[in-house]
Design an enzyme around this catalytic site. Structure first.
Site, short mmCIF file in Angstrom:
data_model
loop_
_atom_site.label_atom_id
_atom_site.label_comp_id
_atom_site.label_asym_id
_atom_site.label_seq_id
_atom_site.Cartn_x
_atom_site.Cartn_y
_atom_site.Cartn_z
CE LYS A 167 36.83 16.46 -30.70
NZ LYS A 167 35.31 16.62 -30.67
CE LYS A 208 37.23 23.91 -29.24
NZ LYS A 208 36.27 23.44 -30.12
CE LYS A 227 29.18 20.77 -27.12
NZ LYS A 227 29.47 20.20 -28.37
#
Ligand code: ATP
Ligand code: LTN
Length: 334
Positions: free
Chosen positions: A115, A197, A200
């Site tokens: 992140k 992966k 969203k």
């Protein structure tokens, strides 16, 4: 134990719309668990703040997540579905646990590294201490099991380490939780890059199927899904694209790989992708109808939120009080 059952805790961040990965990897597996466990599910809105949010949109997403939990089949009368930010014990316990967590441990977290690389302009302290808040979520309710996707396993490990460290110092305060990883659909990959992966927050909208996507959109995204060279529908490490589609198909139809390979023998990727698209659209259709009904019924949803917020706050206060006492914080004068 709560009401004679083991305690199960999980939740999702209230960021964006849920994907098929969230559904097959988590939500779909949760709906049958209330028979065996006393279940609590949070709308993890505090965790969402680690990434910049537009306030109005964020509020809408959180409510939408609540409705999706219910639309997917979680009965809010049997499962305590509540908002993380409505129970102040999460942040209070998080501070205390942060004092029992080493920077060296947090430095190893792969989600933080990922992140931080993705949001290089906003590497905030919340992103760094994210796992401590997650540990607080879980330990606050004395959870025995925590169903999560494989990507969250490392956060479960650090939660266990923190709980054990605390217990070693103060006696048996926390239940040490176990991760519960579902066998099928544990990791659904991106339709545009099957080595990544399905997420969203992916910038490419074709990479993910969103739970509220219309049927034609779902079919179009599957048609465009990246597959591998060759034309055989076969499961294998050398075929990540096709294998991912087979995983998805298997999750929604209940068929195993051998049956799927047989079903598409002699047929090409085109037929296969269409079948996967149709099966997924069919699976999601009742959920979408129920979601729309729930979003239109403000009174019902509000009453469920209120009831469960109160229930969660009650459980949380018991653990928090115990922890405060153990570490030696002075009790308030009554
Ligand atoms: P983001 O993309 O914003 O990081 P996310 O899509 O990974 O979000 P989370 O809120 O982090 O979603 O995860 C909610 C739950 O869904 C977790 O239990 C996580 O393991 C599971 N999950 C998320 N993506 C997938 C996936 N592709 N396959 C299986 N499970 C998934
Ligand atoms: N980090 C989790 C969401 C989450 C969670 C939790 C999951 C926050 N707190 C407690 C299980 C238990 C994720 O899935 N990204």
């Amino acid at each position: 134990m709560l009401n004679g059952k083991k305690i199960l805790y999980s939740g999702m961040q209230a960021t964006g719309t849920l994907t098929l990965g969230n559904y097959l990897g988590a939500l779909k597996n949760w709906v049958t668990l209330d028979e065996e466990y006393e279940c609590l599910y949070g709308v993890m809105d505090l965790h969402s703040l680690t990434v910049r949010q537009n306030a109005a949109e964020f509020r809408k997403n959180a409510r939408s997540l609540y409705a999706l939990y219910v639309a997917a089949g979680l009965d809010p009368e049997k499962n305590c579905i509540y908002y993380q930010s409505h129970v102040s014990g999460h942040t209070e316990l998080s501070w205390i646990l942060g004092c029992f967590t080493y920077m060296g441990e947090l430095n190893r977290m792969t989600q933080f590294k990922d992140k931080a690389a993705k949001h290089a302009d906003n590497i905030n302290a919340g992103l760094y201490t994210y796992p401590v808040l997650m540990a607080a979520d879980i330990l606050l309710y004395q959870a025995d099991v925590v169903p999560v996707g494989v990507d969250q396993k490392q956060h479960l490990e650090i939660t266990r380490d923190i709980a054990q460290r605390f217990n070693a110092l103060y006696g048996d305060v926390f239940t040490v939780p176990e991760a519960y990883i579902a066998k099928s659909g544990a990791k659904i990959m991106s339709l545009q890059d099957p080595l990544k992966k399905m997420s969203k927050s992916d910038e490419n909208v074709n990479a993910a199927i969103f739970l509220l996507d219309e049927k034609d959109v779902i079919i179009r995204k599957f048609k465009r899904a990246v597959t591998d060279s060759g034309c055989e529908v076969r499961y294998g490490e050398d075929k990540p694209g096709v294998s991912n589609l087979m995983d998805i198909y298997s999750c929604v139809t209940g068929r195993d790989y051998a049956a799927i390979e047989k079903e598409f023998e002699g047929k090409g990727y085109g037929d296969f992708k269409l079948a996967v698209g149709e099966a997924v659209a069919e699976e999601l259709s009742p959920l979408q109808t129920r979601y729309r009904e729930l979003m239109a019924d403000k009174t019902y949803l509000d009453s469920m939120i209120k009831m469960n917020d109160e229930k969660a706050a009650y459980y949380a206060s018991k653990t928090l009080r115990k922890v405060q006492k153990k570490v030696g914080l002075t009790e308030k004068i009554k």
